[in-house]
Design a protein around this motif. Structure first.
Motif, short mmCIF file in Angstrom:
data_model
loop_
_atom_site.label_atom_id
_atom_site.label_comp_id
_atom_site.label_asym_id
_atom_site.label_seq_id
_atom_site.Cartn_x
_atom_site.Cartn_y
_atom_site.Cartn_z
N ASP A 104 0.84 -1.20 0.00
CA ASP A 104 0.00 0.00 0.00
C ASP A 104 0.87 1.25 0.00
N PRO A 216 0.96 15.65 -3.20
CA PRO A 216 1.23 14.25 -3.62
C PRO A 216 2.65 13.79 -3.29
N ARG A 219 4.22 11.17 1.17
CA ARG A 219 3.63 9.82 1.15
C ARG A 219 3.81 9.21 2.52
N PHE A 220 2.79 8.55 3.00
CA PHE A 220 2.92 7.99 4.33
C PHE A 220 2.13 6.71 4.45
N GLU A 272 -8.13 4.99 6.55
CA GLU A 272 -7.77 5.64 5.29
C GLU A 272 -8.96 5.90 4.37
N PHE A 293 -8.31 10.09 6.97
CA PHE A 293 -9.35 10.34 5.98
C PHE A 293 -9.88 11.77 6.07
N SER A 295 -9.92 15.80 6.81
CA SER A 295 -9.00 16.93 6.84
C SER A 295 -9.04 17.54 8.24
N GLU A 298 -12.34 19.05 8.99
CA GLU A 298 -13.40 18.10 9.31
C GLU A 298 -13.21 17.51 10.70
N ASN B 85 -0.73 12.53 -10.80
CA ASN B 85 0.35 13.24 -11.48
C ASN B 85 1.18 12.23 -12.28
N ARG B 89 0.97 9.34 -8.57
CA ARG B 89 0.43 9.62 -7.24
C ARG B 89 -0.86 10.40 -7.38
N CYS B 90 -1.87 10.01 -6.61
CA CYS B 90 -3.14 10.72 -6.62
C CYS B 90 -2.93 12.16 -6.17
N ILE B 91 -3.50 13.11 -6.91
CA ILE B 91 -3.40 14.51 -6.50
C ILE B 91 -4.75 15.08 -6.08
N GLN B 96 -13.74 14.04 -1.51
CA GLN B 96 -13.24 14.20 -0.15
C GLN B 96 -12.12 15.23 -0.08
N GLU B 97 -11.84 15.68 1.15
CA GLU B 97 -10.88 16.77 1.31
C GLU B 97 -9.45 16.27 1.41
N THR B 98 -9.26 14.97 1.67
CA THR B 98 -7.91 14.44 1.81
C THR B 98 -7.62 13.48 0.66
N ILE B 99 -6.39 12.99 0.65
CA ILE B 99 -6.01 12.01 -0.36
C ILE B 99 -5.66 10.72 0.36
N ASN B 100 -6.29 9.63 -0.03
CA ASN B 100 -5.96 8.34 0.58
C ASN B 100 -4.48 8.06 0.37
N PRO B 101 -3.76 7.75 1.45
CA PRO B 101 -2.30 7.62 1.30
C PRO B 101 -1.87 6.49 0.39
N SER B 102 -2.72 5.50 0.16
CA SER B 102 -2.28 4.40 -0.71
C SER B 102 -2.68 4.61 -2.17
N THR B 104 -2.23 5.30 -5.53
CA THR B 104 -1.24 5.50 -6.59
C THR B 104 -1.54 4.51 -7.71
#
Ligand code: FES
Ligand code: FES
Ligand SMILES: [Fe+2]
Lengths: 326, 365
Positions: A104, A216, A219-220, A272, A293, A295, A298, B85, B89-91, B96-102, B104
């Protein structure tokens, strides 16, 4: 790197288990269906905790080139939900069930510069990345943060492998990490790979946004198991279902609701995806949002929470949350 | 394992640079193309960098190639609008307001060289740009030409076989480049760990129509016999550059003086698509009359007609192979180049774990 996530379960035989620090053990496994391991991979392990089948995710710290031996490192902390104790009890010759490597948190080859940032046991998720970046002669820095050297695994090995590229920040040696300074020095084309406790992740995410860096490139990986507060027992009520459950410090609200008979929707179970979201109708206490998930905005509103990881806390009496499920 | 002769549908190495597209095909539209079994969405950023992403969105695997390009280097999924991009990687996640970290999609290593965009779908840590096969005549000073792509419904190895043994020209291409001296003349095969070379000279022969025309382009009114050469250079896993030409007979071409002749390079690189289909990229390059666009077009169209004869044969051959699964291949002496190619490819497949190890040869007692 291709993210492959088909779950294939296999057997694994423990060939080594030894203490790296008083609380971290290195566990080397020979899987029955070995495959080549890419950096950023983890395995899920099936364990029994308190008579129930359960699973835990552990990063692969290192592996042989053919994947016939993979090493995990497991921290047993007071906040652990019972899995670590099981893992720590494994000895040479024992057998476990585990998945083939899942990814992941893929490392992308080809960025101009990298910063790998590990907090504590988070080193397990990024150390294989550092080895790969060294092998392909990338420009990288490995930043490793811990409270005290005696609790930091692999310091000697990392120094030998990465020399000057390894930067240590040790709390009780007076060299704590200054997140703002670290992020402030990062240039545009740098990718930062981060694994560590939620406080570190939140601090880095905030500094990243403030510095105007490209989202982007941060990454974490999170296994959804740390919060801003210590876990506390709390009560969850679901009036629509006529349910009430007590969530112990070592279980999640999602697990407690499932055990009480609620039909819950979820996917990642690590904060997530947002699928496990519940509406908060009433709250006696404060929400410890442990997900990535929502922000910041939120999270400041208290109307919803991801019940797979997030909890409720108070100073005094048992906290209570009343919710509506999907 | 099945030995070289009987392995009729050969797998393809993943750890290799394959041509995904011509330079001009990669632009601000998204190209969908499968390379070595991996569907790709290929495009160019506003800065001109070629990009190859997996053609399957992280969310529900919708093909990104049906989406649209956004911003300086991004692409938007056609289904629920997730944006990525050029690193994959998802931009942004629209709902939703965030980006799921996985979130890509794989972004595969890409190199633009020799008028082609090359992609590496295997282990990205091994993707050394220096491993791109040499096709320097494609854009070196002193050379010109042009080519096309053929989508062939056959295993890529059949095309390599076809190019490694040119005696077929006598039978398949009789009206253009074939002549009986081809199958009568001797040839010399040699190999290294990554290359195979087959060299053939036909001395003092009447030029076939294709070569007579080329000689007259350079030497108007030319009559008489020629010395003809074909030097086939294979570079693993699937690039074949053939040094071809004729010179006035007896003027020293075999000794290295080609000044009284015409020289072309047939550039071929075969990209496996799936097990029974491939993208065959070719070009005919020449080092004389560089100024003539007419000759460039005539050569491209002429070779294209010749290759149509190959394509028809290759498709028919693949169909016959599939229709006769119980019949095996046998080999001739003329197959030595092709058989070395197979062996080099099979060694790579074995190294990648795609082919069971060869049994140890039985020791004759
Ligand atoms: S199940 Fe994915 S956030 Fe809770
Ligand atoms: S499939 Fe691409 S956004 Fe849903
Ligand atoms: Fe041909």
């Amino acid at each position: 790197m291709a993210a492959s996530n088909s779950e294939v379960w296999q057997r694994g035989r423990i060939v080594e288990s030894r203490a790296l620090t008083p609380r971290i053990r290195r566990i080397v496994i020979e899987p029955s269906l070995p495959v080549k391991v890419v950096p950023g991979a983890h395995v899920d392990v099936r364990i029994r905790v308190a008579g129930e089948d359960d699973r835990r995710s552990y990063s692969i710290v290192d592996a042989t080139a053919d994947g016939r031996r993979i090493a995990l490192s497991v921290l047993d902390s007071p906040r652990s939900r019972g899995g670590a104790a099981v893992m720590h009890g494994l000895r040479e010759g024992d057998e476990i069930e585990l998945t083939q490597p899942l990814v992941d948190f893929p490392l992308r080859i080809g960025a101009r510069r990298y910063v790998l940032l590990a907090g504590g046991i988070g080193i397990t998720a990024v150390s294989a990345m550092a080895v790969t970046l060294a092998a392909v002669r990338s420009d990288y820095t490995l930043v490793y943060v811990g409270r005290s050297r005696s609790e930091m695994a692999y310091v000697g090995e990392l120094q030998a492998l990465h020399g000057d590229r390894l930067v240590l920040h040790v709390g009780d040696e007076g060299t704590p990490l200054d997140v703002r300074a670290l992020v402030g020095a990062i240039e545009d084309d740098t990718e930062l790979y981060l694994c560590g406790p939620i406080r570190l992740m939140d601090a880095v995410r905030r500094a990243w946004v403030d510095a105007g860096l490209d989202a982007p490139n941060l990454r974490f990986e999170t296994f959804g198991n740390s919060g801003w507060f210590d876990p506390q027992e709390f009560v969850v009520r679901v009036p629509a279902l006529g349910l009430e459950a007590t969530v112990g410090p070592n279980t999640s609200m999602l697990e407690a609701l499932e055990a009480a008979g609620a039909d819950m929707m979820y996917d990642c179970r690590k904060g997530e995806c947002g699928l496990c979201e519940v509406l908060v109708l009433d709250l006696d206490g404060a929400i410890d949002h442990r997900d990535v998930f929502y922000s910041e905005r939120e999270k400041n509103a208290t109307g919803k929470m991801c019940c797979c990881v997030s909890r409720v806390v108070t100073q005094g009496a048992t906290p209570v949350v009343t919710i509506q499920t999907t | 394992m099945k030995d070289s002769t009987v392995n009729k549908v050969l797998d393809y190495p993943r750890n290799a640079w394959y041509v995904a597209a011509w330079d001009h095909e990669v632009n601000r539209n998204i190209l969908s193309r499968t390379v070595a079994g991996r569907p790709l969405a290929i495009y160019r950023t506003e800065d001109g960098q070629p990009v190859a992403l997996a053609d399957a969105c992280w969310h529900r695997l919708a093909p990104l190639s049906m989406g649209k390009l956004v911003g300086r280097d991004g692409i938007q999924c056609p289904y629920h609008g997730i944006r990525y991009n050029s690193a994959g990687r998802c931009i942004s996640m629209p709902a939703q307001e965030t980006i799921n970290p996985s979130a890509t999609v794989p972004s595969f290593p890409v190199v633009e060289r020799f008028r082609f965009v090359w992609v590496w779908v295997g282990d990205p840590t091994l993707a050394e740009p220096s491993l791109v096969p040499d096709m320097s005549q494609m854009d070196a000073a002193g050379w010109t030409g042009d080519g096309l792509t053929i989508e062939v419904a056959c295993n890529y190895q059949l095309v390599l076989d076809n190019l490694m043994d040119l005696t077929h020209e006598e039978f398949l291409h009789g009206s253009s480049i074939g002549q009986e001296e081809l199958s009568e003349s001797d040839f010399v095969t040699s190999h290294t760990d990554t290359t195979v070379t087959v060299e053939r000279w036909m001395l003092d022969i009447a030029p076939p129509p294709f070569w007579l025309k080329n000689m007259r382009d350079r030497f108007p009114g030319f009559e008489g016999n020629v010395d003809r050469w074909q030097i086939i250079h294979f570079e693993a896993p699937s690039t074949i550059c053939i040094d071809v030409g004729v010179a006035k007979a007896g003027t020293g071409a075999p000794q290295g003086d080609r000044s009284q002749g015409v020289n072309g390079y047939v550039m071929n690189t075969i990209t496996p698509e799936r097990d029974r289909s491939c993208h065959y990229f070719w070009s005919f390059q020449r080092n004389y009359r560089l100024e003539s666009q007419l000759i460039t077009t005539q050569l491209r169209d002429g070779v294209s007609r010749v290759f149509k004869e190959d394509e028809d044969m290759l498709i028919a051959q693949q169909a016959a192979i599939d229709a006769n699964p119980d019949y095996e291949f046998y080999s001739l002496n003329i197959d030595s180049g092709g058989m070395w190619v197979r062996r080099l490819i099979e060694r790579r497949l074995e190294a990648e774990g795609l082919l069971p190890a060869a049994p140890v040869a039985a020791i004759a007692s």
